[in-house]
Design a protein around this motif. Structure first.
Motif, PDB file in Angstrom:
ATOM      1  N   LYS A 142       0.830  -1.212   0.000  1.00 58.79           N
ATOM      2  CA  LYS A 142       0.000   0.000   0.000  1.00 58.79           C
ATOM      3  C   LYS A 142       0.859   1.254   0.000  1.00 58.79           C
ATOM      4  N   ARG A 143       1.878   1.215   0.842  1.00 61.29           N
ATOM      5  CA  ARG A 143       2.706   2.419   0.968  1.00 61.29           C
ATOM      6  C   ARG A 143       3.507   2.690  -0.302  1.00 61.29           C
ATOM      7  N   LEU A 144       3.961   1.618  -0.964  1.00 60.45           N
ATOM      8  CA  LEU A 144       4.707   1.807  -2.207  1.00 60.45           C
ATOM      9  C   LEU A 144       3.836   2.504  -3.250  1.00 60.45           C
ATOM     10  N   GLN A 145       2.572   2.084  -3.311  1.00 64.36           N
ATOM     11  CA  GLN A 145       1.655   2.739  -4.253  1.00 64.36           C
ATOM     12  C   GLN A 145       1.483   4.210  -3.900  1.00 64.36           C
ATOM     13  N   GLY A 146       1.295   4.445  -2.597  1.00 63.95           N
ATOM     14  CA  GLY A 146       1.083   5.812  -2.136  1.00 63.95           C
ATOM     15  C   GLY A 146       2.268   6.728  -2.407  1.00 63.95           C
ATOM     16  N   LEU A 147       3.459   6.129  -2.543  1.00 66.53           N
ATOM     17  CA  LEU A 147       4.657   6.946  -2.731  1.00 66.53           C
ATOM     18  C   LEU A 147       4.921   7.330  -4.191  1.00 66.53           C
ATOM     19  N   GLN A 148       4.228   6.626  -5.111  1.00 72.70           N
ATOM     20  CA  GLN A 148       4.577   6.754  -6.525  1.00 72.70           C
ATOM     21  C   GLN A 148       4.690   8.191  -7.042  1.00 72.70           C
ATOM     22  N   ARG A 149       3.673   8.994  -6.732  1.00 73.41           N
ATOM     23  CA  ARG A 149       3.688  10.376  -7.251  1.00 73.41           C
ATOM     24  C   ARG A 149       4.896  11.144  -6.788  1.00 73.41           C
ATOM     25  N   LYS A 150       5.149  11.053  -5.485  1.00 71.22           N
ATOM     26  CA  LYS A 150       6.288  11.783  -4.915  1.00 71.22           C
ATOM     27  C   LYS A 150       7.607  11.289  -5.483  1.00 71.22           C
ATOM     28  N   VAL A 151       7.708   9.964  -5.675  1.00 73.06           N
ATOM     29  CA  VAL A 151       8.940   9.398  -6.226  1.00 73.06           C
ATOM     30  C   VAL A 151       9.162   9.940  -7.633  1.00 73.06           C
ATOM     31  N   ARG A 152       8.097   9.960  -8.425  1.00 70.68           N
ATOM     32  CA  ARG A 152       8.212  10.486  -9.797  1.00 70.68           C
ATOM     33  C   ARG A 152       8.605  11.962  -9.766  1.00 70.68           C
ATOM     34  N   GLY A 153       8.135  12.652  -8.741  1.00 67.99           N
ATOM     35  CA  GLY A 153       8.463  14.063  -8.611  1.00 67.99           C
ATOM     36  C   GLY A 153       9.870  14.294  -8.072  1.00 67.99           C
ATOM     37  N   GLY A 154      10.577  13.201  -7.766  1.00 71.44           N
ATOM     38  CA  GLY A 154      11.965  13.328  -7.330  1.00 71.44           C
ATOM     39  C   GLY A 154      12.135  13.663  -5.861  1.00 71.44           C
ATOM     40  N   LYS A 156      13.222  13.408  -2.378  1.00 75.04           N
ATOM     41  CA  LYS A 156      14.321  12.592  -1.859  1.00 75.04           C
ATOM     42  C   LYS A 156      13.866  11.621  -0.775  1.00 75.04           C
ATOM     43  N   GLU A 157      13.051  12.142   0.140  1.00 72.55           N
ATOM     44  CA  GLU A 157      12.580  11.291   1.228  1.00 72.55           C
ATOM     45  C   GLU A 157      11.770  10.112   0.695  1.00 72.55           C
ATOM     46  N   ALA A 158      10.920  10.420  -0.277  1.00 79.19           N
ATOM     47  CA  ALA A 158      10.082   9.367  -0.858  1.00 79.19           C
ATOM     48  C   ALA A 158      10.947   8.325  -1.553  1.00 79.19           C
ATOM     49  N   VAL A 159      12.001   8.786  -2.201  1.00 77.20           N
ATOM     50  CA  VAL A 159      12.898   7.857  -2.894  1.00 77.20           C
ATOM     51  C   VAL A 159      13.589   6.936  -1.883  1.00 77.20           C
ATOM     52  N   GLN A 160      14.025   7.541  -0.780  1.00 78.07           N
ATOM     53  CA  GLN A 160      14.665   6.741   0.268  1.00 78.07           C
ATOM     54  C   GLN A 160      13.675   5.727   0.864  1.00 78.07           C
ATOM     55  N   GLN A 161      12.465   6.204   1.149  1.00 80.25           N
ATOM     56  CA  GLN A 161      11.445   5.306   1.703  1.00 80.25           C
ATOM     57  C   GLN A 161      11.141   4.150   0.753  1.00 80.25           C
ATOM     58  N   GLU A 162      11.032   4.491  -0.508  1.00 80.98           N
ATOM     59  CA  GLU A 162      10.728   3.449  -1.493  1.00 80.98           C
ATOM     60  C   GLU A 162      11.830   2.390  -1.520  1.00 80.98           C
ATOM     61  N   ARG A 163      13.056   2.853  -1.501  1.00 81.15           N
ATOM     62  CA  ARG A 163      14.187   1.919  -1.532  1.00 81.15           C
ATOM     63  C   ARG A 163      14.154   1.003  -0.302  1.00 81.15           C
ATOM     64  N   THR A 180      15.741  -8.660   9.498  1.00 83.12           N
ATOM     65  CA  THR A 180      16.949  -9.256   8.912  1.00 83.12           C
ATOM     66  C   THR A 180      17.548  -8.369   7.809  1.00 83.12           C
ATOM     67  N   VAL A 181      16.898  -7.243   7.502  1.00 87.11           N
ATOM     68  CA  VAL A 181      17.465  -6.322   6.502  1.00 87.11           C
ATOM     69  C   VAL A 181      18.683  -5.628   7.108  1.00 87.11           C
ATOM     70  N   ASP A 182      19.744  -5.569   6.321  1.00 87.52           N
ATOM     71  CA  ASP A 182      20.948  -4.861   6.740  1.00 87.52           C
ATOM     72  C   ASP A 182      20.758  -3.384   6.443  1.00 87.52           C
ATOM     73  N   VAL A 183      20.548  -2.579   7.461  1.00 87.16           N
ATOM     74  CA  VAL A 183      20.249  -1.173   7.214  1.00 87.16           C
ATOM     75  C   VAL A 183      21.511  -0.329   7.411  1.00 87.16           C
ATOM     76  N   ALA A 184      21.808   0.520   6.416  1.00 88.26           N
ATOM     77  CA  ALA A 184      22.976   1.391   6.514  1.00 88.26           C
ATOM     78  C   ALA A 184      22.732   2.459   7.576  1.00 88.26           C
ATOM     79  N   GLU A 185      23.812   2.892   8.193  1.00 86.48           N
ATOM     80  CA  GLU A 185      23.760   3.904   9.248  1.00 86.48           C
ATOM     81  C   GLU A 185      22.903   5.117   8.835  1.00 86.48           C
ATOM     82  N   ASP A 186      23.125   5.588   7.621  1.00 86.82           N
ATOM     83  CA  ASP A 186      22.432   6.785   7.127  1.00 86.82           C
ATOM     84  C   ASP A 186      20.922   6.579   6.960  1.00 86.82           C
ATOM     85  N   ASP A 187      20.527   5.319   6.878  1.00 85.94           N
ATOM     86  CA  ASP A 187      19.112   5.024   6.643  1.00 85.94           C
ATOM     87  C   ASP A 187      18.358   4.688   7.924  1.00 85.94           C
TER      88      ASP A 187
END
Ligand code: GDP
Length: 364
Positions: A142-154, A156-163, A180-187
């Motif tokens: 659900k959240r990935l769908q909700g993020l689509q517009r913002k991701v297309r608009g570039g 940054k936060e939405a892009v990070q969330q999507e990733r 079990t996901v290896d999360v980078a410090e910055d994320d």
């Protein structure tokens, strides 16, 4: 404050444990009115013998323990996430917690129905985990769908969330929890904000029969092995014993524990395990008026630690006069510690240590 959600299949002893935790004399002590916000939310005083010792030395009028909140989250059964899905309120309750205490039935009792018809805590753990994983997958999609517009608009936060959501979805589809996901410090910050259910740290609580409270049993041993394989924590508790203890005055509780061959109440062990799981530690403020324990994440800087007391303490932080717990106790208080040169002036770069007795100086 820190919040621990109690989950588990029906009839494993969640409510028994929750009631025991929130009703003991110890839980209600420390000059805080026991506040029940909700029958399923309990605010518990964190037992810490060091606070008693410090208050005794400083002859503090009041002792104020740190607090931890427990939330009894009922309603998880096999298939719960299918059909109507897990209720919104239910999901919100788990999302808000910092960690999950997963109660597993490790006692045999023909009079208490097991929803799956057999006692097998390892399989029970998988049932619940599967439900939470399905709930995570649904919410991610659900959240990935909700993020689509913002991701297309570039954005940054939405892009990070999507990733991050895609990383989580990949492990979940592979049958593994999001933790079990290896999360980078910055994320890390963005990752935490996703509040995925299976990303939360887990403490398995083995609810054993009274006779197994001291040593555990075969069921709890199986859980211990599972927990170790997952890098999760576990404690062995008899919810029934805890319930009996909860009804006793504090002095009698100690005698009762001794008779049962137990070194300390399950509440103490559970909370300590929770602290370790969440990498939390304690510092103290001590004076004639009150001695008080404060909870911080391990590695917290002095200004941030001051900010736990009040935002202004952090903003206007100048320095912290600090005495290690052992020095305070061995030397017999603040003045003698100061005279012995054991009171340190620590600046902004200081990392607070567990047990530090602190006094903050700040600009207003
Ligand atoms: P919940 O549905 O997980 O909240 O479970 P409850 O706390 O309501 O407990 C379900 C039933 O199991 C109750 O009748 C409890 O008295 C019983 N129970 C809980 N813990 C124990 C235990 O350690 N031993 C035994 N024999 N019964 C227990």
């Amino acid at each position: 404050g820190f919040k621990m959600g109690i989950v588990g299949l029906p009839n494993v002893g969640k409510s028994t444990l929750f009631n025991a935790l929130t009703r003991t004399a110890a839980a209600q002590a420390a000059n805080f009115p026991f506040c029940t916000i909700d029958p399923n939310v309990g605010d518990v005083a964190v037992p810490d013998a060091r606070l008693d010792k410090l208050a005794e030395i400083a002859q503090s009028k009041q002792k104020i323990a740190a607090r931890m909140t427990f939330v009894d989250i009922a309603g998880l059964v096999k298939g719960a996430s299918k059909g109507e899905g897990l209720g919104n309120q239910f999901l919100a309750n788990i999302r808000e917690t910092d960690a999950i205490a997963h109660v597993l039935r490790c006692f045999e009792d023909g009079d208490v129905t097991h929803v799956e018809g057999r006692v097998n805590p390892v399989e029970d753990a998988e049932v619940i985990e599967t439900e939470l994983m399905i709930a995570d997958m649904e919410s991610i999609e659900k959240r990935l769908q909700g993020l689509q517009r913002k991701v297309r608009g570039g954005d940054k936060e939405a892009v990070q969330q999507e990733r991050l959501l895609k990383d989580a979805l990949a492990v979940l589809e592979d049958g593994r929890p999001a933790r079990t996901v290896d999360v980078a410090e910055d994320d890390l910050r963005a990752w935490e904000l996703l509040q995925l259910l299976t990303a939360k740290p887990i403490l398995y609580v083995c609810n054993v029969d009274e006779g197994s409270a001291a040593e555990g049993n075969d069921h709890s041993a199986a859980v211990a092995a599972m927990a170790e394989a997952q890098g999760a924590a576990h404690v062995v508790i008899s919810a029934q014993i805890e319930e009996e203890i909860a009804q006793l005055p504090e002095d009698d509780a100690g005698i009762f524990l001794e008779e049962m061959g137990l070194a300390e109440a399950g509440l103490d062990r559970l909370i300590r395990a929770g602290y370790a799981l969440l990498s939390l530690e304690t510092y103290f403020t001590v004076g004639p008026k009150e001695a008080r324990a404060w909870t911080i994440p391990v590695g917290t800087s002095a200004p941030k630690a001051a900010g736990v007391i009040h935002g202004d303490f952090e903003k206007g932080f100048i320095r912290a006069e600090t005495i290690a717990y052992d020095d305070f106790v061995t030397l017999g208080g603040e003045q003698p510690a100061k005279e012995a040169g054991k009171m340190r002036a620590e600046g902004k770069g200081y990392t607070v240590k567990d047990g530090d007795v602190m006094h903050f100086l700040f600009n207003t």
